[in-house]
Design a protein around this motif. Structure first.
Motif, PDB file in Angstrom:
ATOM      1  N   THR A 196     -57.394  17.937  68.766  1.00 10.61           N
ATOM      2  CA  THR A 196     -57.906  17.859  67.400  1.00 10.61           C
ATOM      3  C   THR A 196     -57.430  19.030  66.554  1.00 10.61           C
ATOM      4  O   THR A 196     -56.898  20.020  67.064  1.00 10.61           O
ATOM      5  N   ARG A 197     -57.693  18.910  65.278  1.00 11.92           N
ATOM      6  CA  ARG A 197     -57.516  20.057  64.393  1.00 11.92           C
ATOM      7  C   ARG A 197     -58.675  21.018  64.681  1.00 11.92           C
ATOM      8  O   ARG A 197     -59.733  20.594  65.167  1.00 11.92           O
ATOM      9  N   PRO A 198     -58.523  22.302  64.371  1.00 15.54           N
ATOM     10  CA  PRO A 198     -59.552  23.290  64.724  1.00 15.54           C
ATOM     11  C   PRO A 198     -60.952  22.988  64.183  1.00 15.54           C
ATOM     12  O   PRO A 198     -61.937  23.316  64.824  1.00 15.54           O
ATOM     13  N   THR A 199     -61.053  22.346  63.026  1.00 15.88           N
ATOM     14  CA  THR A 199     -62.372  22.086  62.426  1.00 15.88           C
ATOM     15  C   THR A 199     -63.008  20.779  62.894  1.00 15.88           C
ATOM     16  O   THR A 199     -64.082  20.429  62.421  1.00 15.88           O
ATOM     17  N   GLU A 200     -62.361  20.074  63.806  1.00 12.44           N
ATOM     18  CA  GLU A 200     -62.839  18.747  64.210  1.00 12.44           C
ATOM     19  C   GLU A 200     -62.923  18.604  65.731  1.00 12.44           C
ATOM     20  O   GLU A 200     -62.587  17.572  66.290  1.00 12.44           O
ATOM     21  N   LYS A 201     -63.392  19.617  66.387  1.00 16.25           N
ATOM     22  CA  LYS A 201     -63.414  19.647  67.864  1.00 16.25           C
ATOM     23  C   LYS A 201     -64.187  18.483  68.489  1.00 16.25           C
ATOM     24  O   LYS A 201     -63.893  18.068  69.590  1.00 16.25           O
ATOM     25  N   SER A 202     -65.184  17.928  67.781  1.00 18.90           N
ATOM     26  CA  SER A 202     -65.972  16.837  68.365  1.00 18.90           C
ATOM     27  C   SER A 202     -65.442  15.449  67.978  1.00 18.90           C
ATOM     28  O   SER A 202     -66.036  14.433  68.324  1.00 18.90           O
ATOM     29  N   SER A 203     -64.317  15.410  67.294  1.00 19.42           N
ATOM     30  CA  SER A 203     -63.719  14.149  66.879  1.00 19.42           C
ATOM     31  C   SER A 203     -63.219  13.371  68.098  1.00 19.42           C
ATOM     32  O   SER A 203     -62.725  13.955  69.060  1.00 19.42           O
ATOM     33  N   ILE A 204     -63.360  12.037  68.042  1.00 18.40           N
ATOM     34  CA  ILE A 204     -62.854  11.181  69.121  1.00 18.40           C
ATOM     35  C   ILE A 204     -62.094  10.005  68.518  1.00 18.40           C
ATOM     36  O   ILE A 204     -62.292   9.654  67.357  1.00 18.40           O
ATOM     37  N   LEU A 205     -61.222   9.429  69.323  1.00 14.73           N
ATOM     38  CA  LEU A 205     -60.529   8.229  68.865  1.00 14.73           C
ATOM     39  C   LEU A 205     -60.893   7.068  69.767  1.00 14.73           C
ATOM     40  O   LEU A 205     -61.206   7.242  70.942  1.00 14.73           O
ATOM     41  N   LYS A 206     -60.884   5.879  69.186  1.00 12.01           N
ATOM     42  CA  LYS A 206     -61.247   4.652  69.896  1.00 12.01           C
ATOM     43  C   LYS A 206     -60.081   3.668  69.795  1.00 12.01           C
ATOM     44  O   LYS A 206     -59.496   3.501  68.728  1.00 12.01           O
ATOM     45  N   ILE A 207     -59.760   3.031  70.892  1.00  8.06           N
ATOM     46  CA  ILE A 207     -58.719   2.002  70.914  1.00  8.06           C
ATOM     47  C   ILE A 207     -59.388   0.656  70.682  1.00  8.06           C
ATOM     48  O   ILE A 207     -60.306   0.283  71.406  1.00  8.06           O
ATOM     49  N   PHE A 208     -58.935  -0.057  69.640  1.00  9.73           N
ATOM     50  CA  PHE A 208     -59.547  -1.360  69.397  1.00  9.73           C
ATOM     51  C   PHE A 208     -58.575  -2.534  69.441  1.00  9.73           C
ATOM     52  O   PHE A 208     -58.994  -3.689  69.414  1.00  9.73           O
ATOM     53  N   LYS A 209     -57.286  -2.258  69.568  1.00 12.43           N
ATOM     54  CA  LYS A 209     -56.323  -3.354  69.705  1.00 12.43           C
ATOM     55  C   LYS A 209     -55.027  -2.768  70.261  1.00 12.43           C
ATOM     56  O   LYS A 209     -54.648  -1.648  69.920  1.00 12.43           O
ATOM     57  N   ILE A 210     -54.349  -3.541  71.110  1.00 15.91           N
ATOM     58  CA  ILE A 210     -53.060  -3.139  71.664  1.00 15.91           C
ATOM     59  C   ILE A 210     -52.120  -4.330  71.538  1.00 15.91           C
ATOM     60  O   ILE A 210     -52.474  -5.450  71.917  1.00 15.91           O
ATOM     61  N   GLU A 211     -50.928  -4.067  70.990  1.00 17.10           N
ATOM     62  CA  GLU A 211     -49.939  -5.131  70.808  1.00 17.10           C
ATOM     63  C   GLU A 211     -48.563  -4.633  71.220  1.00 17.10           C
ATOM     64  O   GLU A 211     -48.317  -3.436  71.263  1.00 17.10           O
ATOM     65  N   GLU A 212     -47.689  -5.569  71.463  1.00 17.85           N
ATOM     66  CA  GLU A 212     -46.299  -5.265  71.810  1.00 17.85           C
ATOM     67  C   GLU A 212     -45.393  -5.972  70.818  1.00 17.85           C
ATOM     68  O   GLU A 212     -45.562  -7.172  70.561  1.00 17.85           O
ATOM     69  N   TYR A 213     -44.443  -5.220  70.240  1.00 19.37           N
ATOM     70  CA  TYR A 213     -43.482  -5.782  69.296  1.00 19.37           C
ATOM     71  C   TYR A 213     -42.075  -5.408  69.748  1.00 19.37           C
ATOM     72  O   TYR A 213     -41.850  -4.267  70.191  1.00 19.37           O
ATOM     73  N   PRO A 214     -41.114  -6.319  69.603  1.00 27.23           N
ATOM     74  CA  PRO A 214     -39.748  -6.017  70.028  1.00 27.23           C
ATOM     75  C   PRO A 214     -39.153  -4.805  69.312  1.00 27.23           C
ATOM     76  O   PRO A 214     -38.447  -4.001  69.913  1.00 27.23           O
ATOM     77  N   GLU A 215     -39.456  -4.671  68.023  1.00 21.99           N
ATOM     78  CA  GLU A 215     -38.829  -3.597  67.241  1.00 21.99           C
ATOM     79  C   GLU A 215     -39.497  -2.230  67.401  1.00 21.99           C
ATOM     80  O   GLU A 215     -38.876  -1.210  67.158  1.00 21.99           O
ATOM     81  N   THR A 216     -40.749  -2.184  67.820  1.00 20.87           N
ATOM     82  CA  THR A 216     -41.449  -0.896  67.931  1.00 20.87           C
ATOM     83  C   THR A 216     -41.963  -0.598  69.326  1.00 20.87           C
ATOM     84  O   THR A 216     -42.341   0.527  69.613  1.00 20.87           O
ATOM     85  N   GLY A 217     -42.004  -1.595  70.186  1.00 18.70           N
ATOM     86  CA  GLY A 217     -42.629  -1.408  71.491  1.00 18.70           C
ATOM     87  C   GLY A 217     -44.135  -1.553  71.361  1.00 18.70           C
ATOM     88  O   GLY A 217     -44.636  -2.239  70.473  1.00 18.70           O
ATOM     89  N   LYS A 218     -44.846  -0.873  72.225  1.00 23.22           N
ATOM     90  CA  LYS A 218     -46.303  -0.984  72.233  1.00 23.22           C
ATOM     91  C   LYS A 218     -46.889  -0.262  71.027  1.00 23.22           C
ATOM     92  O   LYS A 218     -46.537   0.879  70.730  1.00 23.22           O
ATOM     93  N   VAL A 219     -47.786  -0.958  70.333  1.00 20.72           N
ATOM     94  CA  VAL A 219     -48.519  -0.382  69.200  1.00 20.72           C
ATOM     95  C   VAL A 219     -49.989  -0.370  69.583  1.00 20.72           C
ATOM     96  O   VAL A 219     -50.548  -1.394  69.965  1.00 20.72           O
ATOM     97  N   ILE A 220     -50.593   0.808  69.495  1.00 13.94           N
ATOM     98  CA  ILE A 220     -52.002   0.956  69.834  1.00 13.94           C
ATOM     99  C   ILE A 220     -52.753   1.237  68.545  1.00 13.94           C
ATOM    100  O   ILE A 220     -52.423   2.167  67.807  1.00 13.94           O
ATOM    101  N   HIS A 221     -53.733   0.409  68.274  1.00 14.24           N
ATOM    102  CA  HIS A 221     -54.511   0.519  67.041  1.00 14.24           C
ATOM    103  C   HIS A 221     -55.781   1.299  67.354  1.00 14.24           C
ATOM    104  O   HIS A 221     -56.548   0.908  68.241  1.00 14.24           O
TER     105      HIS A 221
END
Length: 148
Positions: free
Chosen positions: A32-57
């Motif tokens: 995280t950035r220094p002011t956001e130590k308790s921040s978290i991220l959540k994965i809600f969708k995962i897709e695969e595209y030929p031009e970009t590979g795996k995209v994680i939302h």
């Protein structure tokens, strides 16, 4: 003794280089950035595209983003960020939980808008670490430029 030390070092390196497996519903701690130590991220969708590979939302909570349009002057949540698997690998630190919660309406609204634009060739994915994405988005919000 040196052989045992060498074997232990090889085992340690193999565990630290293990590929992370991402699944919908996971919540991750990240660099995280220094002011956001308790921040978290959540994965809600995962897709695969030929031009970009795996995209994680992902969505991110626990932020402190300067936002002149907010009554408090800050935003605490990004509902949708499409990111490459490689960039996410560079960002996450430890798995916090596997909640398997379904995406909320804000996440899906953000995804739906992105998907329409992506299919037209007018949107892409982020390939930089999450903390850099947040800083870049904050600069755009403060400047009032939502196209960057």
């Amino acid at each position: 003794m040196k052989l045992y030390t060498f074997i232990a070092l090889l085992l340690l390196l193999s565990f630290s280089c293990a590929k992370k497996e991402y699944h919908i519903g996971q919540e991750w701690n990240y660099k995280t950035r220094p002011t956001e130590k308790s921040s978290i991220l959540k994965i809600f969708k995962i897709e695969e595209y030929p031009e970009t590979g795996k995209v994680i939302h992902i969505s991110i909570s626990g932020l402190k983003i300067k936002n002149p349009a907010s009554p408090t002057g800050f935003a605490e949540y990004f509902s949708h960020i499409p990111i490459s698997e490689e960039a996410l690998d560079k960002s996450v630190t430890t798995l916090k939980s596997e909640t398997c919660k379904k995406p909320d309406s804000l996440e899906m609204d953000g995804y739906s808008y992105w998907k329409r634009e992506f299919d037209k060739g007018d949107a892409g994915i982020f390939t930089t670490p999450v903390s850099e994405i947040i800083s870049s988005m904050e600069k755009s919000i403060v400047a009032g430029d939502y196209t960057k």
